[in-house]
Design a protein around this motif. Structure first.
Motif, mmCIF file in Angstrom:
data_model
loop_
_atom_site.group_PDB
_atom_site.id
_atom_site.type_symbol
_atom_site.label_atom_id
_atom_site.label_comp_id
_atom_site.label_asym_id
_atom_site.label_seq_id
_atom_site.Cartn_x
_atom_site.Cartn_y
_atom_site.Cartn_z
ATOM 1 N N UNK A 49 0.419 -1.456 0.176
ATOM 2 C CA UNK A 49 -0.191 -0.132 0.179
ATOM 3 C C UNK A 49 0.979 1.163 -0.231
ATOM 4 N N UNK A 50 2.420 1.211 0.996
ATOM 5 C CA UNK A 50 2.801 2.334 0.585
ATOM 6 C C UNK A 50 3.115 2.623 -0.119
ATOM 7 N N UNK A 51 3.780 1.266 -1.302
ATOM 8 C CA UNK A 51 4.767 1.313 -2.373
ATOM 9 C C UNK A 51 3.653 1.877 -3.404
ATOM 10 N N UNK A 64 16.510 2.666 -9.609
ATOM 11 C CA UNK A 64 17.636 2.716 -8.368
ATOM 12 C C UNK A 64 17.220 3.515 -7.310
ATOM 13 N N UNK A 65 17.463 2.686 -6.087
ATOM 14 C CA UNK A 65 16.522 3.659 -4.676
ATOM 15 C C UNK A 65 18.645 4.069 -4.399
ATOM 16 N N UNK A 66 18.377 5.180 -3.565
ATOM 17 C CA UNK A 66 19.155 6.216 -2.947
ATOM 18 C C UNK A 66 18.807 6.235 -1.451
ATOM 19 N N UNK A 133 13.899 0.358 10.937
ATOM 20 C CA UNK A 133 14.439 0.873 10.096
ATOM 21 C C UNK A 133 14.293 0.419 8.941
ATOM 22 N N UNK A 134 14.686 -0.857 8.584
ATOM 23 C CA UNK A 134 15.122 -1.338 7.459
ATOM 24 C C UNK A 134 13.821 -1.455 6.288
ATOM 25 N N UNK A 135 12.344 -0.992 6.800
ATOM 26 C CA UNK A 135 11.383 -1.033 6.039
ATOM 27 C C UNK A 135 11.220 -0.566 4.753
ATOM 28 N N UNK A 136 11.539 0.836 4.880
ATOM 29 C CA UNK A 136 11.326 1.303 3.235
ATOM 30 C C UNK A 136 12.399 1.051 2.157
ATOM 31 N N UNK A 137 13.378 -0.198 2.550
ATOM 32 C CA UNK A 137 14.218 -0.525 1.650
ATOM 33 C C UNK A 137 13.132 -1.818 1.417
ATOM 34 N N UNK A 138 12.073 -2.194 1.543
ATOM 35 C CA UNK A 138 11.008 -3.369 1.127
ATOM 36 C C UNK A 138 9.969 -2.436 0.267
ATOM 37 N N UNK A 139 10.083 -1.513 1.030
ATOM 38 C CA UNK A 139 9.003 -0.449 -0.361
ATOM 39 C C UNK A 139 9.206 -0.367 -1.774
ATOM 40 N N UNK A 140 11.010 0.359 -1.382
ATOM 41 C CA UNK A 140 11.458 0.666 -2.749
ATOM 42 C C UNK A 140 11.423 -0.632 -3.845
ATOM 43 N N UNK A 141 11.753 -2.539 -2.659
ATOM 44 C CA UNK A 141 11.150 -3.520 -4.418
ATOM 45 C C UNK A 141 10.215 -3.301 -5.017
ATOM 46 N N UNK A 142 8.850 -2.687 -3.631
ATOM 47 C CA UNK A 142 7.973 -3.306 -4.559
ATOM 48 C C UNK A 142 7.153 -1.817 -5.315
#
Length: 325
Positions: A49-51, A64-66, A133-142
């Motif tokens: 949902x966030x993605x 690409x995510x930074x 802390x690392x949840x945004x990385x999964x958001x990036x993936x989706x």
């Protein structure tokens, strides 16, 4: 920076604002409100949902995510045609509390590639569990991200490193993991990755080699190193004994971030490139001199001085990736 302003345009990305200022969906319903319990893991559906919120609001699927480290928020400022999302306006997203972290997500283009950048990350010492802390990385993936660029400000333990040098990370020592903390704790969702991911090749060798070649063309190869990073919990800087122990373990630079983000990225099969900007030399001998003590002001000052170089390195590496797209 111009573009998407969550204060005025967030309603168009996920419905409309209700009278209390909370977001509501297009059908008048509020997005899922999630308060993580137990191991603080976010369900796949919440991250999706966030993605969706970000992709719909930006109109872009980034490749690409930074993640911008302390004082390195200018990496996001070079993104073209930016759409800007304040963290506090993104449903179920954490909020950064650290000085030097703007707390914004920027989506746009860089060297022709679709990118998204976090101006501000989340740390264990802020009280957030590692999964958050690392949840945004999964958001990036989706959102569609295939490559993660993670940057940080770090203390140099290797005596050959000077303040202002750049260390390309080729491995890490996960001290938080030694204590039993992992962003992957709890039930595993195979939609993200396997239960037991391997980390022996966490940092992409091709990207490291390309970055080395880029440093030569930039004329900065003498200040670029390849080394091992370690993440400690913070927020205190390390003791002399801790720094000596880390050096004996083969650690070249130390900080308070990045490792759990890399673990999460590798779990969901993203290619990782990471570097540390050496913002202070770690003291490994006992002294009464105040100048030997690390400070956040010093970190921010060095990062500001080297931000142009870091931006150019990232831009050129993005361009190399885009050539092969």
């Amino acid at each position: 920076m111009t573009g998407y302003s969550s204060k005025t345009d967030v309603a168009t990305a996920n419905g409309k604002q209700n009278g209390s200022g909370n977001q509501t969906g297009e059908n008048g319903t509020k997005p899922t409100e999630f308060t993580p319990q137990g191991n603080h893991a976010y369900p796949y559906e919440v991250i999706q949902e966030i993605a969706d919120f970000i992709v719909k609001g930006s109109g872009i699927r980034p490749k690409i995510g930074i993640i911008c480290g302390s004082g390195l928020g200018s990496l996001a400022d070079i993104i073209q045609n930016p759409k800007v999302f304040d963290y506090e306006k993104i449903p179920n997203f954490p909020v950064s509390t650290v000085e030097g972290h703007a707390g914004r997500l920027v989506v746009g283009t860089l060297e022709g590639a679709n990118v998204m950048a976090m101006q501000g990350r989340f740390h264990f010492y802020e009280g957030y569990p590692l999964a958050k802390c690392s949840m945004p990385v999964r958001v990036m993936k989706l959102c569609g991200v295939e490559y993660l660029f993670a940057t940080n400000a770090a203390g140099g333990i290797n005596p050959k490193y000077a303040v202002g040098d750049i260390m390309l990370m080729h491995d890490h020592v996960n001290m938080l993991g030694f204590a039993g903390n992992s962003p992957l704790q709890g039930p595993n969702d195979p939609r993200f990755g396997p239960r037991f991911p391997a980390l022996v090749n966490s940092y992409n060798k091709d990207l490291i080699n390309k970055a080395i070649e880029i440093s030569k063309t930039m004329g900065i190869e003498s200040s670029v190193h390849v080394g091992v990073y370690s993440c400690l919990g913070g927020p205190t800087y390390e003791t002399i004994a801790e720094l000596k122990a880390l050096r004996m373990m083969g650690v070249d630079a130390v900080g308070m971030s990045t490792v759990h983000e890399v673990i999460t990225a590798r779990h969901c099969d993203m290619k990782v490139f990471a570097f540390s900007l050496i913002t202070n030399k770690c003291a490994t001998e006992y002294s009464d001199k105040k100048d030997d003590e690390a400070s956040h002001d010093e970190v921010m000052a060095v990062a500001k001085n080297r931000q142009k170089t870091c931006c150019e390195l990232v831009s050129r590496l993005v361009a190399e990736i885009q050539k092969t797209a």
